[in-house]
Design a protein around this motif. Structure first.
Motif, PDB file in Angstrom:
ATOM      1  N   THR A 147       0.829  -1.209   0.000  1.00 37.80           N
ATOM      2  CA  THR A 147       0.000   0.000   0.000  1.00 37.80           C
ATOM      3  C   THR A 147       0.864   1.259   0.000  1.00 37.80           C
ATOM      4  O   THR A 147       0.367   2.346  -0.304  1.00 37.80           O
ATOM      5  CB  THR A 147      -0.942   0.026   1.213  1.00 37.80           C
ATOM      6  N   GLY A 148       2.135   1.140   0.300  1.00 43.18           N
ATOM      7  CA  GLY A 148       3.038   2.279   0.255  1.00 43.18           C
ATOM      8  C   GLY A 148       3.777   2.436  -1.062  1.00 43.18           C
ATOM      9  O   GLY A 148       4.491   3.434  -1.263  1.00 43.18           O
ATOM     10  N   TYR A 149       3.618   1.478  -1.969  1.00 36.24           N
ATOM     11  CA  TYR A 149       4.403   1.482  -3.207  1.00 36.24           C
ATOM     12  C   TYR A 149       4.282   2.787  -3.995  1.00 36.24           C
ATOM     13  O   TYR A 149       5.278   3.304  -4.506  1.00 36.24           O
ATOM     14  CB  TYR A 149       3.967   0.319  -4.099  1.00 36.24           C
ATOM     15  N   ASP A 150       3.079   3.297  -4.154  1.00 37.93           N
ATOM     16  CA  ASP A 150       2.894   4.494  -4.980  1.00 37.93           C
ATOM     17  C   ASP A 150       3.664   5.675  -4.406  1.00 37.93           C
ATOM     18  O   ASP A 150       4.341   6.409  -5.146  1.00 37.93           O
ATOM     19  CB  ASP A 150       1.407   4.828  -5.097  1.00 37.93           C
ATOM     20  N   THR A 180     -10.198  -9.791  -9.560  1.00 41.55           N
ATOM     21  CA  THR A 180     -10.798  -8.773  -8.692  1.00 41.55           C
ATOM     22  C   THR A 180     -10.100  -8.768  -7.341  1.00 41.55           C
ATOM     23  O   THR A 180      -9.938  -9.811  -6.704  1.00 41.55           O
ATOM     24  CB  THR A 180     -12.299  -9.047  -8.502  1.00 41.55           C
ATOM     25  N   ALA A 181      -9.674  -7.596  -6.917  1.00 35.82           N
ATOM     26  CA  ALA A 181      -8.938  -7.475  -5.659  1.00 35.82           C
ATOM     27  C   ALA A 181      -9.844  -7.763  -4.471  1.00 35.82           C
ATOM     28  O   ALA A 181     -10.966  -7.259  -4.387  1.00 35.82           O
ATOM     29  CB  ALA A 181      -8.347  -6.076  -5.534  1.00 35.82           C
ATOM     30  N   GLU A 182      -9.332  -8.571  -3.552  1.00 33.65           N
ATOM     31  CA  GLU A 182     -10.066  -8.890  -2.321  1.00 33.65           C
ATOM     32  C   GLU A 182      -9.359  -8.363  -1.082  1.00 33.65           C
ATOM     33  O   GLU A 182      -9.794  -8.629   0.038  1.00 33.65           O
ATOM     34  CB  GLU A 182     -10.266 -10.401  -2.216  1.00 33.65           C
ATOM     35  N   ASP A 183      -8.272  -7.618  -1.283  1.00 33.72           N
ATOM     36  CA  ASP A 183      -7.543  -7.042  -0.151  1.00 33.72           C
ATOM     37  C   ASP A 183      -6.838  -5.778  -0.620  1.00 33.72           C
ATOM     38  O   ASP A 183      -6.704  -5.521  -1.823  1.00 33.72           O
ATOM     39  CB  ASP A 183      -6.531  -8.046   0.417  1.00 33.72           C
ATOM     40  N   ALA A 187      -5.198  -4.511  -4.425  1.00 36.43           N
ATOM     41  CA  ALA A 187      -5.757  -3.301  -5.037  1.00 36.43           C
ATOM     42  C   ALA A 187      -4.681  -2.248  -5.257  1.00 36.43           C
ATOM     43  O   ALA A 187      -4.652  -1.573  -6.302  1.00 36.43           O
ATOM     44  CB  ALA A 187      -6.871  -2.748  -4.153  1.00 36.43           C
ATOM     45  N   ALA A 188      -3.777  -2.098  -4.304  1.00 36.32           N
ATOM     46  CA  ALA A 188      -2.702  -1.111  -4.438  1.00 36.32           C
ATOM     47  C   ALA A 188      -1.781  -1.457  -5.599  1.00 36.32           C
ATOM     48  O   ALA A 188      -1.360  -0.572  -6.364  1.00 36.32           O
ATOM     49  CB  ALA A 188      -1.909  -1.030  -3.139  1.00 36.32           C
ATOM     50  N   LEU A 189      -1.462  -2.736  -5.747  1.00 35.99           N
ATOM     51  CA  LEU A 189      -0.615  -3.151  -6.859  1.00 35.99           C
ATOM     52  C   LEU A 189      -1.321  -2.961  -8.197  1.00 35.99           C
ATOM     53  O   LEU A 189      -0.709  -2.520  -9.184  1.00 35.99           O
ATOM     54  CB  LEU A 189      -0.196  -4.612  -6.678  1.00 35.99           C
ATOM     55  N   GLN A 190      -2.606  -3.286  -8.260  1.00 35.12           N
ATOM     56  CA  GLN A 190      -3.359  -3.073  -9.492  1.00 35.12           C
ATOM     57  C   GLN A 190      -3.385  -1.591  -9.867  1.00 35.12           C
ATOM     58  O   GLN A 190      -3.189  -1.227 -11.037  1.00 35.12           O
ATOM     59  CB  GLN A 190      -4.781  -3.600  -9.326  1.00 35.12           C
ATOM     60  N   ASP A 191      -3.625  -0.732  -8.894  1.00 34.82           N
ATOM     61  CA  ASP A 191      -3.660   0.706  -9.150  1.00 34.82           C
ATOM     62  C   ASP A 191      -2.304   1.200  -9.653  1.00 34.82           C
ATOM     63  O   ASP A 191      -2.231   1.998 -10.594  1.00 34.82           O
ATOM     64  CB  ASP A 191      -4.043   1.471  -7.880  1.00 34.82           C
ATOM     65  N   ARG A 194      -1.595   0.035 -13.277  1.00 33.14           N
ATOM     66  CA  ARG A 194      -2.334   0.857 -14.247  1.00 33.14           C
ATOM     67  C   ARG A 194      -1.685   2.230 -14.399  1.00 33.14           C
ATOM     68  O   ARG A 194      -1.562   2.762 -15.512  1.00 33.14           O
ATOM     69  CB  ARG A 194      -3.793   1.002 -13.803  1.00 33.14           C
ATOM     70  N   LYS A 195      -1.285   2.810 -13.283  1.00 29.74           N
ATOM     71  CA  LYS A 195      -0.661   4.138 -13.307  1.00 29.74           C
ATOM     72  C   LYS A 195       0.641   4.125 -14.111  1.00 29.74           C
ATOM     73  O   LYS A 195       0.875   5.001 -14.957  1.00 29.74           O
ATOM     74  CB  LYS A 195      -0.403   4.595 -11.876  1.00 29.74           C
ATOM     75  N   LEU A 196       1.482   3.133 -13.849  1.00 26.65           N
ATOM     76  CA  LEU A 196       2.756   3.077 -14.542  1.00 26.65           C
ATOM     77  C   LEU A 196       2.585   2.858 -16.037  1.00 26.65           C
ATOM     78  O   LEU A 196       3.362   3.386 -16.847  1.00 26.65           O
ATOM     79  CB  LEU A 196       3.623   1.961 -13.951  1.00 26.65           C
ATOM     80  N   HIS A 197       1.585   2.103 -16.410  1.00 23.35           N
ATOM     81  CA  HIS A 197       1.345   1.824 -17.825  1.00 23.35           C
ATOM     82  C   HIS A 197       1.104   3.106 -18.625  1.00 23.35           C
ATOM     83  O   HIS A 197       1.468   3.194 -19.805  1.00 23.35           O
ATOM     84  CB  HIS A 197       0.150   0.876 -17.971  1.00 23.35           C
TER      85      HIS A 197
END
Length: 219
Positions: A147-150, A180-183, A187-191, A194-197
């Protein structure tokens, strides 16, 4: 012939290591020690460590950042690839885990290259930015709380020089990012993926190395 990345069964993976891996004895010993740890699965794979060391040498990197040290295999791999005057700003909050690393850093003769900061990584990075260190680093490796990655990515992007490289671990999350994110971690990694792409500040490659490794080169 194959138009996509191979799946590696144990036999093929053993072949890969046998015909590629060149570990310092301290790396081999640290891997063995970490394998016995209750959270040993958090360690990066040896081929990923070797790949990161090759990137360091190709870049001629001298100043690097690591966010998330654990028992120190990744920092050891990078430190071995750095020149003698190279340095790693190593950020972690666990003395328990990083204390395992220190004897192996010493055994490999690279402890002087590793500046371990036991504090929240954002505080350490923000202090460096406030001190005028923007644009002074060549490479960063992010492998900490998902969750801190971004926030880590944004700080590292400021700290890196143009042409510097950020490597981000666990971006495939054992395949979980494709569903589908369940935690919060997924969700943070998916976000972030997408952002980096679509981030025009970087050149991008996501690789199926280890648990997924994204390389982001600052333009």
């Amino acid at each position: 012939m194959s138009s996509r990345t191979l799946n590696l069964d144990d036999t093929l993976y053993d072949y890969l290591l046998t015909h590629s891996l060149r570990e310092h004895p301290a790396q081999t010993a640290l891997r063995a020690a970490t394998a016995k740890h209750a959270r040993g699965g958090m360690q990066i794979s040896p081929e990923q460590g070797q790949f990161m060391g090759l990137l360091i040498r190709l870049m001629g990197a001298r100043n690097t950042i690591e966010i998330g040290v654990f028992t120190g295999y990744s920092s050891l791999s990078v430190a071995l690839a750095l020149p003698d005057d190279g340095r790693i700003l190593a950020c972690d909050i666990s003395d328990e885990y990083t204390s395992i690393a220190r004897p192996y850093w010493e055994a490999a003769g690279v402890a002087h290259k590793i500046d371990l900061q036991l504090a929240p990584a954002l505080a350490t990075l923000d202090a460096r930015l406030a001190g005028g260190a923007a644009g002074q680093y060549d490479f960063a490796f992010i492998d900490a709380d998902k969750t801190g990655y971004d926030a880590y990515y944004e700080r590292c992007l400021q700290l890196l020089r143009p042409g510097g490289l950020i490597a981000i671990d666990n971006v495939l999350w054992d395949g979980g990012v494709a569903f589908t994110a369940e935690d919060d971690d997924t969700a943070a990694l998916q976000d972030l993926n997408r952002k980096l792409h679509r981030d025009e500040r970087i050149d991008l490659s996501m690789l199926p190395v280890g648990d997924g490794l994204t390389l982001a080169r600052k333009r």
